[in-house]
Design a protein around this motif. Structure first.
Motif, PDB file in Angstrom:
ATOM      1  N   GLU A 156      -4.388   9.464  -1.130  1.00 12.59           N
ATOM      2  CA  GLU A 156      -2.994   9.427  -0.693  1.00 12.59           C
ATOM      3  C   GLU A 156      -2.746   8.295   0.292  1.00 12.59           C
ATOM      4  OE1 GLU A 156       0.267  12.710   0.953  1.00 12.59           O
ATOM      5  OE2 GLU A 156      -1.854  12.998   1.368  1.00 12.59           O
ATOM      6  N   VAL A 157      -1.558   7.696   0.202  1.00 12.01           N
ATOM      7  CA  VAL A 157      -1.063   6.795   1.245  1.00 12.01           C
ATOM      8  C   VAL A 157       0.279   7.332   1.731  1.00 12.01           C
ATOM      9  CG1 VAL A 157      -2.288   4.711   0.525  1.00 12.01           C
ATOM     10  CG2 VAL A 157      -0.050   5.223  -0.478  1.00 12.01           C
ATOM     11  N   ILE A 158       0.519   7.223   3.053  1.00 10.30           N
ATOM     12  CA  ILE A 158       1.667   7.834   3.707  1.00 10.30           C
ATOM     13  C   ILE A 158       2.357   6.803   4.588  1.00 10.30           C
ATOM     14  CG2 ILE A 158       2.387   9.646   5.341  1.00 10.30           C
ATOM     15  CD1 ILE A 158      -0.254  11.120   4.561  1.00 10.30           C
ATOM     16  N   TYR A 159       3.674   6.875   4.664  1.00 10.02           N
ATOM     17  CA  TYR A 159       4.456   6.048   5.588  1.00 10.02           C
ATOM     18  C   TYR A 159       5.380   6.984   6.371  1.00 10.02           C
ATOM     19  CZ  TYR A 159       7.670   2.469   7.347  1.00 10.02           C
ATOM     20  OH  TYR A 159       8.430   1.662   8.156  1.00 10.02           O
ATOM     21  N   VAL A 160       5.393   6.862   7.694  1.00 13.08           N
ATOM     22  CA  VAL A 160       6.248   7.701   8.527  1.00 13.08           C
ATOM     23  C   VAL A 160       7.646   7.092   8.581  1.00 13.08           C
ATOM     24  CG1 VAL A 160       6.601   8.730  10.795  1.00 13.08           C
ATOM     25  CG2 VAL A 160       4.275   8.474   9.902  1.00 13.08           C
ATOM     26  N   ILE A 161       8.618   7.800   8.015  1.00 11.65           N
ATOM     27  CA  ILE A 161      10.001   7.316   8.012  1.00 11.65           C
ATOM     28  C   ILE A 161      10.615   7.466   9.398  1.00 11.65           C
ATOM     29  CG2 ILE A 161      12.302   7.605   7.019  1.00 11.65           C
ATOM     30  CD1 ILE A 161      10.938   8.798   4.537  1.00 11.65           C
ATOM     31  N   ASP A 162      10.509   8.657   9.964  1.00 10.00           N
ATOM     32  CA  ASP A 162      10.993   8.874  11.321  1.00 10.00           C
ATOM     33  C   ASP A 162      10.274  10.067  11.929  1.00 10.00           C
ATOM     34  OD1 ASP A 162      12.442  11.063  10.117  1.00 10.00           O
ATOM     35  OD2 ASP A 162      14.069   9.677   9.700  1.00 10.00           O
ATOM     36  N   GLY A 163      10.290  10.115  13.262  1.00  7.89           N
ATOM     37  CA  GLY A 163       9.594  11.161  13.987  1.00  7.89           C
ATOM     38  C   GLY A 163       8.367  10.625  14.695  1.00  7.89           C
ATOM     39  N   GLU A 164       7.710  11.490  15.430  1.00 13.99           N
ATOM     40  CA  GLU A 164       6.492  11.116  16.143  1.00 13.99           C
ATOM     41  C   GLU A 164       5.490  12.255  16.053  1.00 13.99           C
ATOM     42  OE1 GLU A 164       7.882  12.398  20.649  1.00 13.99           O
ATOM     43  OE2 GLU A 164       8.111  10.324  20.005  1.00 13.99           O
ATOM     44  N   GLY A 165       4.222  11.908  16.113  1.00 16.39           N
ATOM     45  CA  GLY A 165       3.208  12.939  15.995  1.00 16.39           C
ATOM     46  C   GLY A 165       1.820  12.384  16.159  1.00 16.39           C
ATOM     47  N   VAL A 166       0.857  13.133  15.638  1.00 21.19           N
ATOM     48  CA  VAL A 166      -0.549  12.771  15.737  1.00 21.19           C
ATOM     49  C   VAL A 166      -1.217  13.079  14.397  1.00 21.19           C
ATOM     50  CG1 VAL A 166      -2.743  13.219  16.896  1.00 21.19           C
ATOM     51  CG2 VAL A 166      -0.619  13.276  18.207  1.00 21.19           C
TER      52      VAL A 166
END
Length: 255
Positions: free
Chosen positions: A178-188
């Motif tokens: 899998e590859v992921i891109y964070v559109i919005d938000g914050e986390g760990v």
């Protein structure tokens, strides 16, 4: 099929390379030791781009911002924020942004795609709006919408947007790359004993069977756009002991 790879998180701001009307920044893939999928960020300014060639790969696109046109097979199709597009292996296409704002797009190439089924070819949808896709619920208040999968013509992978509330899911793994891109938000991203801070614009690669947890540490829902192969359900996951994490499991639904 591919050499072993490790999890990888990219959080630095994009620096665009010079191009025609399109600037491209490869983020994940061969440069990060990941042969299963390749993620690239595109910025497309006003005017028609040079022709782009998918080569032997399938490609899926997701528009982060801006409006414009995708020309594939000579036919123009409108692009808008949060629309996805599919381009088949061997096809050529062009992008054209409107004058008001540059097109910002996450592109994922899927190498070595499976051959289409001869007996029941899937109807192909070149462009699909995220808002038109059904929201599917999971536990821990998580949801996802499928942008493209074999049911819409994408042969080898599933392209989806996930909605992650500020609740930590249990550690788990998937049997897909899998590859992921964070559109919005914050986390760990908790993975392999390391905690990687995430924010809008972060990219993540997850080789199959990597135990991890993507935690939303903000106050609002985090949104991600991801592609995984082989195709399946984004909700399919397993706990570190190998037991399946089903939606009805009271321990919660992993991402």
């Amino acid at each position: 099929m591919w050499a072993p790879a490790t999890a990888h998180v990219v959080t630095e701001e994009a620096t665009w390379a010079d191009g025609d009307t399109v600037s491209a920044r490869p983020v994940l893939g061969p440069r990060t030791g990941f042969a299963a999928l390749e993620q690239t960020l595109l910025a497309c300014g006003p005017g028609r781009s040079l022709e782009r060639d998918t080569g032997d790969c399938e490609e899926v696109l997701f528009v982060l911002s801006g409006e414009g046109i995708l020309r594939a097979g000579g036919e123009p199709r409108a692009l808008e924020p949060e629309s996805g597009a599919y381009v088949a292996p061997g096809e050529r296409y062009e992008l054209e942004a409107g004058r008001a704002e540059a097109l910002r797009i996450v592109v994922v190439a899927v190498p070595d795609p499976v051959e289409p089924a001869d007996d029941a070819p899937a109807p192909r949808a070149v462009v699909r709006r995220l808002a038109d896709q059904e929201s599917e619920a999971a536990t821990t208040q998580r949801e996802f919408r499928i942008v493209a999968d074999p049911g819409s013509g994408l042969r080898s992978a599933t392209h989806f947007v996930g909605y992650i509330p500020p609740v930590r899911a249990p550690d788990h793994f998937h049997t897909y790359d899998e590859v992921i891109y964070v559109i919005d938000g914050e986390g760990v991203m908790h993975v392999e004993g390391v905690d990687h801070p995430l924010s809008a614009g972060s990219s993540i690669q997850l080789p199959a069977r990597t135990v991890h947890c993507l935690e939303n540490t903000g106050d609002a829902v985090m949104r991600i756009v991801a592609v995984f192969r082989p195709a399946g359900s984004p909700a399919e996951a397993y706990y570190p002991d190998g037991s399946p994490a089903y939606a009805e499991d009271p321990r919660g639904e992993p991402h």
